[in-house]
Write an enzyme that holds these catalytic residues in place. Structure first.
Site, PDB file in Angstrom:
ATOM      1  CG  ASP A   1      42.892  -6.433 -28.675  1.00 30.63           C
ATOM      2  OD1 ASP A   1      43.986  -5.863 -28.720  1.00 30.63           O
ATOM      3  OD2 ASP A   1      42.753  -7.555 -28.119  1.00 30.63           O
TER       4      ASP A   1
ATOM      5  CE  LYS B   1      42.692  -4.046 -25.550  1.00 30.60           C
ATOM      6  NZ  LYS B   1      43.710  -3.666 -26.533  1.00 30.60           N
TER       7      LYS B   1
HETATM    8  P1  NDP Z   1      43.455 -11.007 -34.505  1.00 31.40           P
HETATM    9  O1  NDP Z   1      42.200 -11.486 -33.907  1.00 31.40           O
HETATM   10  O2  NDP Z   1      43.425 -10.327 -35.823  1.00 31.40           O
HETATM   11  O3  NDP Z   1      44.520 -12.214 -34.609  1.00 31.40           O
HETATM   12  C1  NDP Z   1      44.943 -12.954 -33.512  1.00 31.40           C
HETATM   13  C2  NDP Z   1      45.786 -14.092 -34.049  1.00 31.40           C
HETATM   14  O4  NDP Z   1      46.424 -14.787 -32.979  1.00 31.40           O
HETATM   15  C3  NDP Z   1      44.963 -15.133 -34.790  1.00 31.40           C
HETATM   16  O5  NDP Z   1      45.746 -15.671 -35.817  1.00 31.40           O
HETATM   17  C4  NDP Z   1      44.712 -16.176 -33.701  1.00 31.40           C
HETATM   18  O6  NDP Z   1      44.428 -17.483 -34.172  1.00 31.40           O
HETATM   19  C5  NDP Z   1      46.032 -16.166 -33.008  1.00 31.40           C
HETATM   20  N1  NDP Z   1      45.936 -16.706 -31.666  1.00 31.40           N
HETATM   21  C6  NDP Z   1      45.056 -16.378 -30.694  1.00 31.40           C
HETATM   22  N2  NDP Z   1      45.277 -17.107 -29.609  1.00 31.40           N
HETATM   23  C7  NDP Z   1      46.323 -17.920 -29.899  1.00 31.40           C
HETATM   24  C8  NDP Z   1      47.019 -18.919 -29.183  1.00 31.40           C
HETATM   25  N3  NDP Z   1      46.681 -19.212 -27.927  1.00 31.40           N
HETATM   26  N4  NDP Z   1      48.058 -19.550 -29.797  1.00 31.40           N
HETATM   27  C9  NDP Z   1      48.393 -19.256 -31.058  1.00 31.40           C
HETATM   28  N5  NDP Z   1      47.755 -18.305 -31.792  1.00 31.40           N
HETATM   29  C10 NDP Z   1      46.740 -17.664 -31.215  1.00 31.40           C
HETATM   30  O7  NDP Z   1      44.127 -10.054 -33.399  1.00 31.40           O
HETATM   31  P2  NDP Z   1      45.224  -8.921 -33.572  1.00 31.40           P
HETATM   32  O8  NDP Z   1      46.202  -9.327 -34.616  1.00 31.40           O
HETATM   33  O9  NDP Z   1      44.532  -7.632 -33.687  1.00 31.40           O
HETATM   34  O10 NDP Z   1      45.919  -8.943 -32.134  1.00 31.40           O
HETATM   35  C11 NDP Z   1      46.997  -9.813 -31.813  1.00 31.40           C
HETATM   36  C12 NDP Z   1      47.708  -9.307 -30.564  1.00 31.40           C
HETATM   37  O11 NDP Z   1      48.196  -7.979 -30.791  1.00 31.40           O
HETATM   38  C13 NDP Z   1      46.830  -9.213 -29.309  1.00 31.40           C
HETATM   39  O12 NDP Z   1      47.649  -9.456 -28.171  1.00 31.40           O
HETATM   40  C14 NDP Z   1      46.425  -7.742 -29.293  1.00 31.40           C
HETATM   41  O13 NDP Z   1      46.084  -7.289 -28.005  1.00 31.40           O
HETATM   42  C15 NDP Z   1      47.705  -7.103 -29.784  1.00 31.40           C
HETATM   43  N6  NDP Z   1      47.571  -5.758 -30.339  1.00 31.40           N
HETATM   44  C16 NDP Z   1      46.713  -5.521 -31.389  1.00 31.40           C
HETATM   45  C17 NDP Z   1      46.638  -4.244 -31.931  1.00 31.40           C
HETATM   46  C18 NDP Z   1      45.831  -3.964 -33.149  1.00 31.40           C
HETATM   47  O14 NDP Z   1      45.932  -2.851 -33.672  1.00 31.40           O
HETATM   48  N7  NDP Z   1      45.056  -4.903 -33.671  1.00 31.40           N
HETATM   49  C19 NDP Z   1      47.366  -3.113 -31.328  1.00 31.40           C
HETATM   50  C20 NDP Z   1      48.298  -3.504 -30.294  1.00 31.40           C
HETATM   51  C21 NDP Z   1      48.346  -4.766 -29.810  1.00 31.40           C
HETATM   52  P3  NDP Z   1      42.900 -18.027 -34.218  1.00 31.40           P
HETATM   53  O15 NDP Z   1      42.327 -17.413 -35.453  1.00 31.40           O
HETATM   54  O16 NDP Z   1      43.055 -19.501 -34.295  1.00 31.40           O
HETATM   55  O17 NDP Z   1      42.225 -17.573 -32.962  1.00 31.40           O
END
Ligand code: NDP
Length: 443
Positions: free
Chosen positions: A165, A125
């Site tokens: 991510d 990572k």
């Molecule tokens: P993105 O950056 O696309 O989206 C993250 C989302 O979560 C945004 O809407 C963000 O809001 C919100 N967020 C972040 N911090 C908080 C918080 N403290 N409280 C509420 N909402 C929050 O990321 P991903 O969708 O790619 O990833 C999301 C999760 O999934 C992570 O844990 C990642 O490690 C995991 N993951 C992702 C994969 C992938 O293929 N993308 C694969 C496997 C796991 P804001 O815009 O306001 O920051």
């Protein structure tokens, strides 16, 4: 004294300030006591000690120039955790909260997750405390180029293959890939999540969210249940959340709430995903803009999304976003299943509440493995110089998620922990990595 207490002590001694990493290791070790009793050879061969120590940790300076001509400096990371079953594989996270503890916890989890996919990928990572939010495209490009100018020497299609991510989507992968190609003068599948015209895989964008729903549906089907007619909450509104909402809706559920880090929306009629996609994928806006087009929907500042009654909760935002009080509220409101789309979104106490109250709980390392699984399929397509259709990739993804569910459920049963999918995922993932490490000697 439990057999693996000495490992916990080692982790604490070596990483005293790394709260997230310690949390992730503790959770895995809790599940592995029975394995340690059954397989003394793993203790004799130092498998546990070696597993908790990354093979390599790279920390580097990332200097870049902003639009005002001012020099900015961020910190970059790549933790190459374990290569026993394949090249290091795992995403890059760009978010101000990123530090070595977060990258190590994510890298550690990734080793088990990748093992569960059955594809040949080790765990790693990386990322940076750079925040792409509010930056111009030019700034993001200059940052990515500077980041890759150091990272390129550590990665390669057979060595380490990063992906996206939080904060790293198609735009960032594009800039990173462009710089790698320029420095190395080669066009190889060194990153996944690439654009469709230059080596990306169809269905990669959808993979984590869709995969989460395939896993959840398999788990529900096993209990003679399904998504059909269920009320669902999905936290987050990024890549994982959007495609979880899409697939859950296709499977007959009504998703009523989503959020970002500022607040959450509640739409009792069911979320209109086209509006969310337009806000988040096109305009890069805030979730509160949803209520401008949907008079019936409500927006609330802050956390609190878990106070809305639902049958199924899919936390898809970030680590430790769902705590014990949230779990209590969900249980009181009758939640039946909680499946993690994000990595480690539920705190240990929340997980304990779900398990003691017989709520079906699926850990991210199993239920969100669809993203890395399709990244693995992207690597295969790159090696073959071929591109599969959306349907082919989606079908393979569905097969992989069903198999992960079966493996996790069967392993839990085998170790007398029926329906403890956390234990099943940790044990099954561990055994695959441990067996490979045993075969390869002390390295
Ligand atoms: P993105 O950056 O696309 O989206 C993250 C989302 O979560 C945004 O809407 C963000 O809001 C919100 N967020 C972040 N911090 C908080 C918080 N403290 N409280 C509420 N909402 C929050 O990321 P991903 O969708 O790619 O990833 C999301 C999760 O999934 C992570 O844990 C990642 O490690 C995991 N993951 C992702 C994969 C992938 O293929 N993308 C694969 C496997 C796991 P804001 O815009 O306001 O920051």
């Amino acid at each position: 004294m439990a057999k693996l207490d000495y490992i916990k002590e080692t982790v604490l001694r070596r990483n005293p300030n790394d709260a997230e990493f310690i949390q992730a290791v503790d959770e895995v070790l809790l599940s592995l006591e029975k394995v340690a009793q059954k397989h003394p050879e793993y203790i004799e061969n130092g498998i546990f000690e070696r597993l908790i120590e990354p093979e390599r940790q790279i920390v580097f300076r990332v200097p870049w120039v902003d639009d005002n001509g001012k020099v900015q400096v961020n910190r970059g990371y790549r933790v190459e955790f374990n290569s026993a079953i394949g090249p290091y594989k795992g995403g890059l996270r760009f978010h101000p909260s990123v530090n070595l503890s977060i990258i190590k916890f994510l890298g550690f989890e990734q080793c088990f997750k990748n093992a569960l996919t059955t594809l040949p990928m080790g765990g790693g990572k990386g990322g940076s405390d750079f925040d792409p939010k509010g930056k111009s495209d030019g700034e993001v490009m200059r940052f990515c180029q500077s980041f890759m100018t150091e990272l390129y020497r550590h990665i390669g299609q057979f060595t380490d293959v990063p992906a996206g991510d939080i904060g790293v989507g198609g735009r960032e992968i594009g800039y990173l890939f462009g710089q790698y190609k320029r420095i190395q003068n080669e066009f190889t599948g060194v990153l996944t999540g690439k654009g469709l015209t230059w080596g990306g895989s169809l269905a990669r964008t959808e993979a984590t969210g869709y995969g989460l729903c395939y896993f959840t549906e398999a788990m529900l089907n096993d209990k003679q249940d399904s998504f059909k007619g269920k009320t669902v909450i999905v936290s987050g509104s990024g890549n994982v959340a959007i495609y979880a909402v899409e697939k859950a809706t296709q499977l007959g559920a009504r998703v009523v709430a989503m959020c970002d880090s500022a607040g959450y929306i509640y739409d009792k009629n069911g979320i209109d995903l086209d509006t969310v996609k337009n806000i988040k994928e096109v305009r890069r806006g805030r979730i509160k803009e949803y209520v401008q087009d949907h008079a019936d929907a409500q927006y609330h500042e802050g956390t609190g999304i878990w106070s809305i009654p639902c049958d199924i909760a899919l936390p898809c935002a970030t680590q430790n976003e769902l705590n014990e009080q949230d779990a209590e509220m969900l249980i009181k409101n009758g939640v039946k299943a909680v499946c993690e789309g994000a990595n480690m979104p539920c705190t240990p106490k929340a997980i304990e509440r779900f398990q003691t109250n017989h709520v079906l709980y699926a850990p991210g390392k199993a239920s969100n493995a669809g993203g890395v699984a399709v990244s693995g399929l992207e690597m295969s397509q790159n090696s073959l110089r071929m591109a599969w259709s959306f349907e082919e990739v989606d079908e393979k993804l569905q097969q992989i998620m069903n198999e992960i569910y079966r493996t996790v459920a069967d392993t839990a049963k085998e170790y007398d922990m029926e329906d403890n999918f956390m234990a099943g995922a940790n044990i099954a993932g561990f055994l695959k990595v441990a067996q490979a490490m045993m075969s390869q000697g002390i390295v």
